[in-house]
Write a protein that holds these residues in place. Structure first.
Motif, PDB file in Angstrom:
ATOM      1  N   SER A 109       3.636   9.590   5.714  1.00  8.08           N
ATOM      2  CA  SER A 109       4.743   9.262   4.812  1.00  8.08           C
ATOM      3  C   SER A 109       5.050  10.425   3.883  1.00  8.08           C
ATOM      4  O   SER A 109       6.215  10.719   3.600  1.00  8.08           O
ATOM      5  CB  SER A 109       4.413   8.013   3.998  1.00  8.08           C
ATOM      6  N   LYS A 110       3.990  11.075   3.395  1.00  5.29           N
ATOM      7  CA  LYS A 110       4.167  12.210   2.484  1.00  5.29           C
ATOM      8  C   LYS A 110       4.926  13.351   3.172  1.00  5.29           C
ATOM      9  O   LYS A 110       5.604  14.146   2.511  1.00  5.29           O
ATOM     10  CB  LYS A 110       2.809  12.715   2.005  1.00  5.29           C
ATOM     11  N   ARG A 111       4.807  13.428   4.481  1.00  6.80           N
ATOM     12  CA  ARG A 111       5.484  14.493   5.219  1.00  6.80           C
ATOM     13  C   ARG A 111       6.951  14.172   5.487  1.00  6.80           C
ATOM     14  O   ARG A 111       7.677  14.965   6.079  1.00  6.80           O
ATOM     15  CB  ARG A 111       4.784  14.737   6.559  1.00  6.80           C
ATOM     16  N   GLY A 112       7.387  12.958   5.108  1.00  3.60           N
ATOM     17  CA  GLY A 112       8.780  12.589   5.283  1.00  3.60           C
ATOM     18  C   GLY A 112       9.139  12.122   6.669  1.00  3.60           C
ATOM     19  O   GLY A 112      10.316  12.085   7.044  1.00  3.60           O
ATOM     20  N   ILE A 113       8.152  11.750   7.461  1.00  2.90           N
ATOM     21  CA  ILE A 113       8.409  11.286   8.831  1.00  2.90           C
ATOM     22  C   ILE A 113       8.987   9.874   8.784  1.00  2.90           C
ATOM     23  O   ILE A 113       8.554   9.044   7.982  1.00  2.90           O
ATOM     24  CB  ILE A 113       7.111  11.323   9.654  1.00  2.90           C
ATOM     25  N   ASN A 114       9.980   9.572   9.632  1.00  4.64           N
ATOM     26  CA  ASN A 114      10.614   8.250   9.585  1.00  4.64           C
ATOM     27  C   ASN A 114       9.680   7.150  10.062  1.00  4.64           C
ATOM     28  O   ASN A 114       8.710   7.395  10.781  1.00  4.64           O
ATOM     29  CB  ASN A 114      11.930   8.250  10.387  1.00  4.64           C
ATOM     30  N   THR A 115      10.016   5.916   9.660  1.00  8.48           N
ATOM     31  CA  THR A 115       9.124   4.758   9.866  1.00  8.48           C
ATOM     32  C   THR A 115       8.813   4.508  11.336  1.00  8.48           C
ATOM     33  O   THR A 115       7.664   4.260  11.708  1.00  8.48           O
ATOM     34  CB  THR A 115       9.751   3.496   9.250  1.00  8.48           C
ATOM     35  N   ASP A 116       9.826   4.543  12.221  1.00 10.11           N
ATOM     36  CA  ASP A 116       9.602   4.265  13.645  1.00 10.11           C
ATOM     37  C   ASP A 116       8.623   5.267  14.255  1.00 10.11           C
ATOM     38  O   ASP A 116       7.734   4.896  15.036  1.00 10.11           O
ATOM     39  CB  ASP A 116      10.924   4.299  14.410  1.00 10.11           C
ATOM     40  N   THR A 117       8.798   6.524  13.888  1.00  8.74           N
ATOM     41  CA  THR A 117       7.892   7.561  14.409  1.00  8.74           C
ATOM     42  C   THR A 117       6.479   7.344  13.896  1.00  8.74           C
ATOM     43  O   THR A 117       5.507   7.486  14.649  1.00  8.74           O
ATOM     44  CB  THR A 117       8.391   8.963  13.997  1.00  8.74           C
ATOM     45  N   ILE A 118       6.379   6.990  12.606  1.00  6.76           N
ATOM     46  CA  ILE A 118       5.052   6.720  12.028  1.00  6.76           C
ATOM     47  C   ILE A 118       4.370   5.584  12.777  1.00  6.76           C
ATOM     48  O   ILE A 118       3.179   5.647  13.096  1.00  6.76           O
ATOM     49  CB  ILE A 118       5.169   6.388  10.534  1.00  6.76           C
ATOM     50  N   THR A 147      -3.261  -3.494  15.269  1.00 10.37           N
ATOM     51  CA  THR A 147      -1.943  -3.167  15.833  1.00 10.37           C
ATOM     52  C   THR A 147      -0.832  -3.842  15.038  1.00 10.37           C
ATOM     53  O   THR A 147       0.200  -3.226  14.731  1.00 10.37           O
ATOM     54  CB  THR A 147      -1.881  -3.619  17.310  1.00 10.37           C
ATOM     55  N   ALA A 148      -1.040  -5.115  14.689  1.00  9.14           N
ATOM     56  CA  ALA A 148      -0.031  -5.849  13.915  1.00  9.14           C
ATOM     57  C   ALA A 148       0.098  -5.292  12.503  1.00  9.14           C
ATOM     58  O   ALA A 148       1.193  -5.303  11.921  1.00  9.14           O
ATOM     59  CB  ALA A 148      -0.403  -7.330  13.865  1.00  9.14           C
ATOM     60  N   CYS A 149      -0.990  -4.800  11.961  1.00  6.62           N
ATOM     61  CA  CYS A 149      -0.996  -4.254  10.604  1.00  6.62           C
ATOM     62  C   CYS A 149      -0.056  -3.057  10.478  1.00  6.62           C
ATOM     63  O   CYS A 149       0.591  -2.855   9.444  1.00  6.62           O
ATOM     64  CB  CYS A 149      -2.422  -3.861  10.221  1.00  6.62           C
ATOM     65  N   VAL A 150       0.040  -2.281  11.550  1.00  7.95           N
ATOM     66  CA  VAL A 150       0.886  -1.085  11.535  1.00  7.95           C
ATOM     67  C   VAL A 150       2.341  -1.449  11.236  1.00  7.95           C
ATOM     68  O   VAL A 150       3.049  -0.712  10.546  1.00  7.95           O
ATOM     69  CB  VAL A 150       0.786  -0.341  12.885  1.00  7.95           C
ATOM     70  N   ARG A 151       2.793  -2.609  11.717  1.00  4.70           N
ATOM     71  CA  ARG A 151       4.198  -3.002  11.560  1.00  4.70           C
ATOM     72  C   ARG A 151       4.578  -3.293  10.113  1.00  4.70           C
ATOM     73  O   ARG A 151       5.767  -3.307   9.777  1.00  4.70           O
ATOM     74  CB  ARG A 151       4.495  -4.223  12.440  1.00  4.70           C
ATOM     75  N   VAL A 152       3.585  -3.572   9.263  1.00  8.64           N
ATOM     76  CA  VAL A 152       3.902  -3.927   7.871  1.00  8.64           C
ATOM     77  C   VAL A 152       3.308  -2.943   6.871  1.00  8.64           C
ATOM     78  O   VAL A 152       3.200  -3.245   5.690  1.00  8.64           O
ATOM     79  CB  VAL A 152       3.408  -5.361   7.548  1.00  8.64           C
ATOM     80  N   MET A 153       2.925  -1.760   7.356  1.00  9.37           N
ATOM     81  CA  MET A 153       2.331  -0.774   6.463  1.00  9.37           C
ATOM     82  C   MET A 153       3.299  -0.337   5.366  1.00  9.37           C
ATOM     83  O   MET A 153       2.884   0.003   4.264  1.00  9.37           O
ATOM     84  CB  MET A 153       1.874   0.457   7.254  1.00  9.37           C
ATOM     85  N   ASP A 154       4.608  -0.348   5.663  1.00  7.79           N
ATOM     86  CA  ASP A 154       5.582   0.105   4.671  1.00  7.79           C
ATOM     87  C   ASP A 154       6.079  -1.030   3.779  1.00  7.79           C
ATOM     88  O   ASP A 154       6.993  -0.846   2.976  1.00  7.79           O
ATOM     89  CB  ASP A 154       6.780   0.763   5.368  1.00  7.79           C
ATOM     90  N   ASP A 155       5.488  -2.220   3.915  1.00  6.49           N
ATOM     91  CA  ASP A 155       5.849  -3.365   3.070  1.00  6.49           C
ATOM     92  C   ASP A 155       4.573  -4.036   2.565  1.00  6.49           C
ATOM     93  O   ASP A 155       4.060  -4.962   3.194  1.00  6.49           O
ATOM     94  CB  ASP A 155       6.701  -4.357   3.866  1.00  6.49           C
ATOM     95  N   PRO A 156       4.054  -3.585   1.428  1.00  4.99           N
ATOM     96  CA  PRO A 156       2.772  -4.089   0.909  1.00  4.99           C
ATOM     97  C   PRO A 156       2.729  -5.589   0.677  1.00  4.99           C
ATOM     98  O   PRO A 156       1.666  -6.189   0.679  1.00  4.99           O
ATOM     99  CB  PRO A 156       2.609  -3.328  -0.421  1.00  4.99           C
ATOM    100  N   SER A 157       3.905  -6.212   0.475  1.00  6.00           N
ATOM    101  CA  SER A 157       3.930  -7.642   0.159  1.00  6.00           C
ATOM    102  C   SER A 157       3.965  -8.532   1.402  1.00  6.00           C
ATOM    103  O   SER A 157       3.827  -9.750   1.299  1.00  6.00           O
ATOM    104  CB  SER A 157       5.139  -7.962  -0.716  1.00  6.00           C
ATOM    105  N   LYS A 206      -4.724  -8.227   3.377  1.00  8.85           N
ATOM    106  CA  LYS A 206      -3.445  -8.896   3.606  1.00  8.85           C
ATOM    107  C   LYS A 206      -3.703 -10.233   4.302  1.00  8.85           C
ATOM    108  O   LYS A 206      -4.644 -10.352   5.097  1.00  8.85           O
ATOM    109  CB  LYS A 206      -2.531  -8.053   4.507  1.00  8.85           C
ATOM    110  N   ASN A 207      -2.869 -11.228   3.984  1.00  9.93           N
ATOM    111  CA  ASN A 207      -2.963 -12.480   4.727  1.00  9.93           C
ATOM    112  C   ASN A 207      -2.551 -12.233   6.179  1.00  9.93           C
ATOM    113  O   ASN A 207      -1.692 -11.399   6.458  1.00  9.93           O
ATOM    114  CB  ASN A 207      -2.040 -13.539   4.123  1.00  9.93           C
ATOM    115  N   ILE A 208      -3.157 -12.973   7.082  1.00  7.44           N
ATOM    116  CA  ILE A 208      -2.841 -12.828   8.501  1.00  7.44           C
ATOM    117  C   ILE A 208      -2.271 -14.148   9.019  1.00  7.44           C
ATOM    118  O   ILE A 208      -2.890 -15.204   8.842  1.00  7.44           O
ATOM    119  CB  ILE A 208      -4.084 -12.433   9.319  1.00  7.44           C
ATOM    120  N   GLU A 209      -1.095 -14.078   9.644  1.00  9.95           N
ATOM    121  CA  GLU A 209      -0.458 -15.255  10.222  1.00  9.95           C
ATOM    122  C   GLU A 209      -0.633 -15.230  11.742  1.00  9.95           C
ATOM    123  O   GLU A 209      -0.349 -14.219  12.389  1.00  9.95           O
ATOM    124  CB  GLU A 209       1.034 -15.281   9.880  1.00  9.95           C
TER     125      GLU A 209
END
Length: 481
Positions: free
Chosen positions: A385-394, A306-316, A272-275
């Motif tokens: 994600s497969k377990r259905g856990i919500n994004t904030d908890t993940i 740490t920053a990568c975790v915030r965008v794990m659910d948005d590949p783009s 991923k690009n890093i800003e």
């Protein structure tokens, strides 16, 4: 500003040394496509470089261009240019390395002294690449590294791997013949091992434990590394000594190159690009890292993870590193930005945002010896994600997982079991450091056990706070210490 001719030449050097697709040479077409130039113009530049004896070309179709063999023997052209500081803080070190490797008949063994985290492993690996470039080592020449610190509590295993006293053909000295053997933190060898090492340095021979057998390992290029405290012990036995600079003694321009390099590595690894905002680069440039390059690298790695975790659910999405991703000490260093604004502007200009492209390859050679942190993060994220856990908890779980991974892979090992009094003295009175050191020595002798450096640092800081408490705006008098 570089001419097109120089840019083309440097591109060719980089590709020939780092890209196996061009092991036989590089064509005009590849260069023209990269620089978006007419092939006829590129051909003219290449022929000028051949005329200048900086390149040679084949008689095949298509014509391939390559570096002349004499190039490797005379200058640290390719490998030297892909190390940050080649023409600056590392110039003397590389010159000594060149002389040692190219010494007639057999390369001279080398001692590298440096503070922890100063880039010794990367430097030694570069020597190995240069040895192959210069024709001193074959393409299949072995390289082995053993870190004595990892065997601090298991000397028998270290002895077995390094010397294999009962079957010397299994020793690393035997396995490294025709290549390079790197013994890191050699000051931690015991007296018997140091004696065997001295014998090898004098004769090039390695004897079995009962001295009934021996091997000739003269073709093993031995590199020892030690901290500043081990310099006197080993420098008397080795004629070629290289002293690597620590991060604090390197110019700001090199620090910025290192920061850019580490961010580029993380972008490549994370895919991923890093800003990065300007204030983050300023903070990193102004921080004194006790663990030098390793400390800088690990701080950038941890912040990006740490920053990568915030965008794990948005590949783009790009990874956006914020100031809060850095540790408190790095953030505090921004206080110095106002007093060094001129130097910072000279390095960063007026640019406020820096983007590291994950598709752009770094121009520097890297010695890979760490696991894929981002693959671990992605794997954990997908599982949750497969377990259905919500994004904030993940996100909370993954942030804790990042910390666990750093512990799991011991990213900070090898740097936590020595007292760094030089760095400590910047914030603690040297008299207090000496006093606590004496207390620590007495405790170790009385309890017959090692005491972790964290205890030493904690006591120093605690005592410093007590004795410098500004009651009535006055310090404790020196005669009360």
């Amino acid at each position: 500003m570089k001419t097109t001719k120089e840019s083309v030449f440097e591109f060719i050097q980089k590709q020939l040394m780092t890209n196996s697709d061009f092991k036989d040479g590089i064509s005009t077409k590849v260069i023209a496509e990269y620089f978006q130039l007419q092939r006829s113009n590129v051909s003219t530049l290449l022929n000028e470089l051949v005329k200048d004896e900086r390149l040679e070309k084949t008689n095949t179709r298509p014509v391939l261009y390559y570096l002349p063999q004499k190039e490797a023997g005379n200058e640290l052209n390719t490998v030297g240019r892909v190390m940050i500081g080649t023409d600056g803080s590392l110039a003397n070190a590389l010159q000594v390395a060149k002389a040692a490797i190219l010494y007639p008949n057999n390369s001279l063994n080398v001692l590298v002294t440096a503070k922890p985290g100063s880039g010794t492993t990367h430097f030694v690996y570069t020597l190995y690449l240069y040895g192959k470039e210069a024709g001193v080592f074959s393409e299949s020449a072995p390289i082995y590294k053993i870190n004595c610190r990892h065997y601090k509590n298991n000397i028998e295993e270290l002895d077995e791997k390094l010397f294999s006293p009962k079957n010397i053909e299994d020793s690393l000295f035997a396995k490294s013949r025709g290549g390079l053997l790197f013994i890191d933190n050699a000051e931690l060898l015991n007296s018997t091992e140091k004696s065997r090492l001295s014998e090898f340095l004098e004769s090039g021979l390695l004897f079995s434990e009962d001295r009934s057998d021996f091997i000739d390992a003269n073709s093993t290029f031995l590199v020892l590394s030690c901290g500043p405290n081990g310099y006197n012990e080993f420098s008397q036995r080795m004629s070629m000594v290289i002293q690597l600079p620590d991060l604090a003694s390197r110019p700001l321009s090199e620090k910025l190159e290192l920061i850019n390099y580490f961010f580029m590595i993380e972008a490549n690894n994370a895919k991923k690009n890093i800003e990065v905002k300007r204030e983050i680069l300023e903070a990193l440039l102004l921080t004194d890292f006790p663990l030098n390059l390793k400390g800088l690298e690990m701080e950038i790695k941890r912040a990006c993870a740490t920053a990568c975790v915030r965008v794990m659910d948005d590949p783009s999405s790009n990874i956006e590193v914020t100031l809060s991703d850095l540790n408190n000490e790095v953030q505090k260093s921004l206080i110095r930005a106002r007093t060094q604004s001129t130097d910072l502007y000279e390095q960063l200009g007026a640019q406020m945002l820096f983007i590291y492209d994950c598709h752009e390859e770094s121009q520097f050679i890297r010695y890979h010896d760490t696991p894929d942190l981002y693959a671990e993060i992605r794997s954990q994220y997908n599982e949750l994600s497969k377990r259905g856990i919500n994004t904030d908890t993940i996100h909370n779980i993954i942030n804790n997982h990042v910390t666990t991974l750093f512990k799991k892979y011991n990213y900070y090992r090898s740097f936590n079991d020595e007292y760094d009094t030089e760095q400590l003295s910047k914030i603690v009175d040297p008299k207090i450091i000496r006093m606590v050191s004496k207390i620590m020595d007495d405790c170790k002798n009385e309890l017959q056990r090692e005491i972790q450096p964290q205890v030493f640092y904690g006591l120093c800081l605690h005592m410093n706070s007590l004795l410098t408490l500004q009651l009535n705006q006055s310090r404790v008098d020196d005669n009360q210490m």
